[in-house]
Enzyme design. Sequence first.
Site, PDB file in Angstrom:
ATOM      1  N   THR A  29       0.860  -1.174   0.000  1.00  0.00           N
ATOM      2  CA  THR A  29       0.000   0.000   0.000  1.00  0.00           C
ATOM      3  C   THR A  29       0.899   1.228   0.000  1.00  0.00           C
ATOM      4  OG1 THR A  29      -1.931   1.013   1.047  1.00  0.00           O
ATOM      5  CG2 THR A  29      -0.315   0.038   2.525  1.00  0.00           C
ATOM      6  N   ASN A  30       0.360   2.395   0.348  1.00  0.00           N
ATOM      7  CA  ASN A  30       1.163   3.619   0.345  1.00  0.00           C
ATOM      8  C   ASN A  30       0.776   4.475   1.553  1.00  0.00           C
ATOM      9  OD1 ASN A  30      -1.140   5.397  -0.482  1.00  0.00           O
ATOM     10  ND2 ASN A  30      -1.063   4.070  -2.272  1.00  0.00           N
ATOM     11  N   ASP A  31       1.392   5.652   1.650  1.00  0.00           N
ATOM     12  CA  ASP A  31       1.243   6.495   2.844  1.00  0.00           C
ATOM     13  C   ASP A  31      -0.009   7.364   2.847  1.00  0.00           C
ATOM     14  OD1 ASP A  31       3.444   5.712   4.284  1.00  0.00           O
ATOM     15  OD2 ASP A  31       4.780   7.136   3.281  1.00  0.00           O
TER      16      ASP A  31
END
Length: 223
Positions: A29-31
């Site tokens: 996933t990402n931030d």
Amino acid sequence: AEKKLLQGKKVLVTAGGTVERIDPVRYLTNDSSGKMGYAIAAQAKRMGADVVLVSGKTTERVPDGVEFVTVESALDMYEAVLSRFEQTDIVIKAAAVADYRPAEQAPQKLKKNNDELTITFVKNPDILQTLGQKKHGQFLVGFAAETERVEEYAMGKLRKKNCDLVVANDVSADGAGFGTDTNIVRIYDAQGLALQLPIMSKTDVATRILTLVASRLGSNKGA
Ligand code: C5P
């Protein structure tokens, strides 16, 4: 009383990060926190719109009165957005969508049998670009989170994805980007810089974006 600038408008907002699974217990996933998109959905509702919020991973609270659709992967988000696009007036794509997904999802948990693990990734469809090709009167707003050459990249995205506005932020600046409650944005249209905002809360940024969108409705070009 607040002016209802978006009364009767159907607004679809995407927010949060996508989750791309590797096996049943692991993912990429990402931030993205989802804060910017959730603020936009909440403000659009207050401004009188019918709001659909298509959300990936986030810890934000769902705003009152919005239709809430949770998705996991970029492909899930693609389907959720495309299936609602016909009935939508304004799409605001604040989600951080994974550019790639693992080519295969292992049906069982991967075992640590080897010293190295190689995962092949394949490209996800670009949701906004697909909407840009299909649009017929819908107003499209994209986001561009950059760490350098903000204007150049934002204008490139606006043209490539056929959006009406691109909201750009330098995610390397203090008080801007992922996870913060404030943002510092510049908004571009086909002519270039349309609006430059100082540091402000994501709620205020949302109001300014939506006010600009409302002022431009009807003047956007269809595909
Ligand atoms: O990832 P990128 O910087 O190109 O994202 C720019 C815009 O395009 C954002 O609004 C993002 O939500 C959207 N996007 C999308 N589908 C993708 C990748 C990005 O809709 N696969």
